[in-house]
Design a protein around this motif. Structure first.
Motif, PDB file in Angstrom:
ATOM      1  N   ASP A 281       0.811  -1.224   0.000  1.00 52.98           N
ATOM      2  CA  ASP A 281       0.000   0.000   0.000  1.00 52.98           C
ATOM      3  C   ASP A 281       0.844   1.274   0.000  1.00 52.98           C
ATOM      4  O   ASP A 281       0.600   2.202   0.781  1.00 52.98           O
ATOM      5  CB  ASP A 281      -0.974   0.008   1.173  1.00 52.98           C
TER       6      ASP A 281
ATOM      7  N   TYR B 268       0.112  10.196  -6.927  1.00 53.10           N
ATOM      8  CA  TYR B 268       0.916   9.032  -7.291  1.00 53.10           C
ATOM      9  C   TYR B 268       1.792   9.311  -8.503  1.00 53.10           C
ATOM     10  O   TYR B 268       2.914   8.795  -8.605  1.00 53.10           O
ATOM     11  CB  TYR B 268      -0.023   7.846  -7.571  1.00 53.10           C
TER      12      TYR B 268
ATOM     13  N   GLU C 109      -4.739  -1.665   1.109  1.00 51.67           N
ATOM     14  CA  GLU C 109      -5.706  -1.617   0.013  1.00 51.67           C
ATOM     15  C   GLU C 109      -5.062  -1.751  -1.352  1.00 51.67           C
ATOM     16  O   GLU C 109      -5.770  -1.750  -2.365  1.00 51.67           O
ATOM     17  CB  GLU C 109      -6.501  -0.313   0.092  1.00 51.67           C
ATOM     18  N   SER C 110      -3.753  -1.868  -1.428  1.00 52.17           N
ATOM     19  CA  SER C 110      -3.062  -2.138  -2.690  1.00 52.17           C
ATOM     20  C   SER C 110      -1.782  -2.898  -2.365  1.00 52.17           C
ATOM     21  O   SER C 110      -1.230  -2.776  -1.273  1.00 52.17           O
ATOM     22  CB  SER C 110      -2.748  -0.842  -3.456  1.00 52.17           C
TER      23      SER C 110
ATOM     24  N   ALA D  75       1.709  -0.677  -6.270  1.00 49.75           N
ATOM     25  CA  ALA D  75       0.603  -0.494  -7.213  1.00 49.75           C
ATOM     26  C   ALA D  75      -0.208   0.744  -6.846  1.00 49.75           C
ATOM     27  O   ALA D  75      -0.325   1.104  -5.670  1.00 49.75           O
ATOM     28  CB  ALA D  75      -0.299  -1.725  -7.206  1.00 49.75           C
TER      29      ALA D  75
ATOM     30  N   ALA E 275      -3.580   3.227  -6.329  1.00 46.61           N
ATOM     31  CA  ALA E 275      -4.906   3.005  -5.744  1.00 46.61           C
ATOM     32  C   ALA E 275      -5.932   2.818  -6.851  1.00 46.61           C
ATOM     33  O   ALA E 275      -5.776   3.318  -7.966  1.00 46.61           O
ATOM     34  CB  ALA E 275      -5.291   4.182  -4.858  1.00 46.61           C
ATOM     35  N   GLY E 276      -6.991   2.096  -6.538  1.00 44.89           N
ATOM     36  CA  GLY E 276      -8.049   1.864  -7.514  1.00 44.89           C
ATOM     37  C   GLY E 276      -9.109   2.944  -7.541  1.00 44.89           C
ATOM     38  O   GLY E 276     -10.014   2.893  -8.365  1.00 44.89           O
TER      39      GLY E 276
ATOM     40  N   ARG F 199     -14.766   1.773  -2.741  1.00 49.81           N
ATOM     41  CA  ARG F 199     -14.691   0.332  -3.010  1.00 49.81           C
ATOM     42  C   ARG F 199     -16.051  -0.275  -2.705  1.00 49.81           C
ATOM     43  O   ARG F 199     -16.875   0.314  -1.985  1.00 49.81           O
ATOM     44  CB  ARG F 199     -13.621  -0.326  -2.129  1.00 49.81           C
TER      45      ARG F 199
ATOM     46  N   THR G 125     -12.746   4.219   0.701  1.00 46.62           N
ATOM     47  CA  THR G 125     -11.598   3.416   1.105  1.00 46.62           C
ATOM     48  C   THR G 125     -11.004   3.986   2.384  1.00 46.62           C
ATOM     49  O   THR G 125     -11.325   5.112   2.801  1.00 46.62           O
ATOM     50  CB  THR G 125     -10.528   3.421   0.006  1.00 46.62           C
TER      51      THR G 125
ATOM     52  N   PRO H  67      -7.275   6.824 -10.232  1.00 44.76           N
ATOM     53  CA  PRO H  67      -6.349   5.927 -10.937  1.00 44.76           C
ATOM     54  C   PRO H  67      -5.440   6.721 -11.875  1.00 44.76           C
ATOM     55  O   PRO H  67      -5.926   7.482 -12.712  1.00 44.76           O
ATOM     56  CB  PRO H  67      -7.287   4.999 -11.710  1.00 44.76           C
TER      57      PRO H  67
ATOM     58  N   TRP I   2       2.540   4.297 -13.341  1.00 45.89           N
ATOM     59  CA  TRP I   2       2.837   3.024 -12.692  1.00 45.89           C
ATOM     60  C   TRP I   2       4.217   2.509 -13.128  1.00 45.89           C
ATOM     61  O   TRP I   2       5.018   2.060 -12.311  1.00 45.89           O
ATOM     62  CB  TRP I   2       1.741   2.022 -13.054  1.00 45.89           C
TER      63      TRP I   2
END
Length: 500
Positions: A152, A164, A255-256, A260, A262-263, A267, A281, A298, A304
């Motif tokens: 996370d 991010y 949560e990740s 990676a 975050a989505g 959620r 979240t 995202p 990423w």
């Protein structure tokens, strides 16, 4: 330790188990405990944790990795504190006592956030050392390669107020990875002093970032790498690795996995009554509604990849890499001009009903003009295969809607389809009976988006009976059937022929 009790299952297809967990924990941690505990008996968190902590500490003393009873007790207490604070936990193999399973230790990065918005680098370095020593004890001090990682990073970055896809976030990610490696190799050096070195000190990692937006993080990473470089030798070839998340991350509330992204800020979850609901979240709750959308959206695929390039040089094993970016979708075909006028609603709707005693959630998404563009159906009690088929079917309908297929065609195709669950509909005052979940869903869509009032409920109760294929009067009995009369001995002799 105060506990609260509930029933939870490791996955939707498994029977629930009685679980007792700390009062500050949530239902997601209960399902993780149900997955970590062996067998099917009730799960009590303190008893389950002590089932591996106490034997691990005792084994460490026998191996000479813990000097005396005081160090044994201190090590066990450090593991308990990591678990209770949800800062660190071992993999399922250690919880279940599986000697041949894949053993690893994972640290939950957002749990080390400080109240003022900083990162507790000193506590994190100590947690890394505890994790390395726990893995070395578990393997009997024989393995040259261990697997310690973090989870996370996206939640940590959001908690620090960093996007991010920013350069500052990549600097923090690289510093955290460098701190992890330095602290792990420094602990490997201390273990080498006890049992003997097996590897020379050879730090091939690049220098950590000179500065980050987090006070003291860059200096802590540099100090950890310097401490590792000052060891006389190392006990291990490899220590830091990021792998796909499992029940250990779920238990910690991560949560990740790894680095990676975050989505998103929300959620899907099940509420106490078993209904599918959309909730914020943990990261969104930490940063607040105003900042969640910007910090947890995202990011693009390139962000990423850039984060992977920043973090990977400090890892001893290649991390799970992001998959290749999918080709852009073709633009949807414009809807025909003859599409009927529909009510204007900006976001869509959610309907929660019960069809034949089975809970169903129908969600819709609309464009700016209020036209239906997407639909999903969630079921809470059905098996995995049934839910997968339903998901695939609704996805196909959504693709068709986006491509210009009129909703009328789907309503005509799926209204009054007959399969279970079926029967009485509770929660929808306009539709009282349905011959299937699809029957209710598409008649509901016809009411809301087409204004159709011609799709009445089944007239007879039998038409809405579960798994009914036709009226009973139309069913012809196939068995028993009259068998042909068997021939007697004389008739059988007449059937014989002499061949020669």
């Amino acid at each position: 330790m105060p506990l609260w009790r509930l029933r939870a299952s490791p996955d939707p297809d498994s029977p629930p188990r009685a679980v007792a967990l700390p009062v500050a924990w949530e239902e997601e941690e209960a399902s993780a405990l149900a997955a970590l505990a062996p067998g099917s008996a009730p799960v009590v968190f303190p008893r389950l944790a002590e089932g591996w902590i106490a034997p691990l500490a005792m084994r460490g003393r026998k191996l000479g990795l813990l000097a005396d009873a005081a160090e044994q007790d201190a090590f066990a207490e450090a593991l308990r504190a990591l678990l209770l604070d949800r800062r660190g936990a071992p993999s399922p193999a250690i919880w279940r006592g599986e000697a041949k399973g894949a053993a690893r230790f994972v640290l939950n990065l957002p749990a080390f956030l400080e109240a003022g918005g900083g990162f507790d680098a000193a506590a994190y370095a100590r947690a890394v050392a505890v994790g390395v020593r726990a893995l070395d004890i578990w393997t009997g001090a024989r393995h040259a390669r261990l697997s310690l990682g973090f989870a996370d990073l996206a939640g940590l970055l959001a908690g620090l107020g960093l996007r991010y896809d920013s350069a500052e976030a990549r600097a923090v990610g690289a510093a955290v990875a460098a701190l992890t490696r330095g602290a792990a190799e420094a602990e490997s050096g201390r273990l080498a002093d006890l049992l003997g070195a097996r590897e020379p000190v050879c730090l091939l990692a690049p220098a950590p970032p000179g500065e980050t937006p987090v006070p003291g993080l860059a200096a802590a990473a540099r100090a950890a790498l310097d401490a590792a470089a000052g060891c006389a030798g190392l006990r291990h070839q490899a220590l830091v690795a990021l792998v796909a998340p499992d029940a250990a991350e779920r238990l910690l509330g991560a949560e990740s996995g790894g680095f990676a992204p975050a989505g998103g800020p929300t959620r899907f979850s099940l509420d106490r009554d078993g209904w599918v609901t959309e909730v914020p979240t943990r990261a969104a709750l930490r940063v607040g509604r105003a900042a969640a959308d910007a910090l947890l959206a995202p990011p693009p695929h390139a962000a990423w990849v850039a984060m992977a390039q920043a973090v990977s040089p400090y890892l001893h094993a290649a991390p799970p890499m992001p998959v290749a970016e999918a080709a852009p979708a073709r633009p949807p075909v414009p809807l025909p001009d003859r599409a009927p006028a529909m009510p204007s609603r900006p976001t869509g709707g959610v309907w929660r009903v019960s069809v034949g005693g089975h809970k169903v959630v129908l969600r819709t998404t609309e464009d700016a003009a209020g036209r239906l563009t997407e639909m999903t159906i969630a079921l809470s009690k059905e098996g995995a295969a049934y839910r997968s088929l339903m998901e695939a079917m609704t996805q196909a309908v959504s693709i068709g809607l986006a491509g210009g297929v009129a909703l009328d065609h789907y309503v005509d195709a799926y209204a009054y389809t007959r399969f279970g669950p079926a029967g009485a509909v509770e929660g929808d005052p306009a539709i009282r009976r349905a011959t299937s979940v699809l029957d209710w869903a598409f008649r509901r869509l016809a009411l809301d988006y087409l204004g159709r009032r011609d799709l009445a409920d089944p007239v007879e109760a039998e038409e809405a009976a579960n798994d009914t294929a036709a009226h009973a009067a139309a069913q012809l009995s196939l068995l028993p059937m009259d068998l042909p009369e068997a021939p007697g001995p004389r008739a059988r002799r007449k059937q014989l022929k002499l061949v020669g």
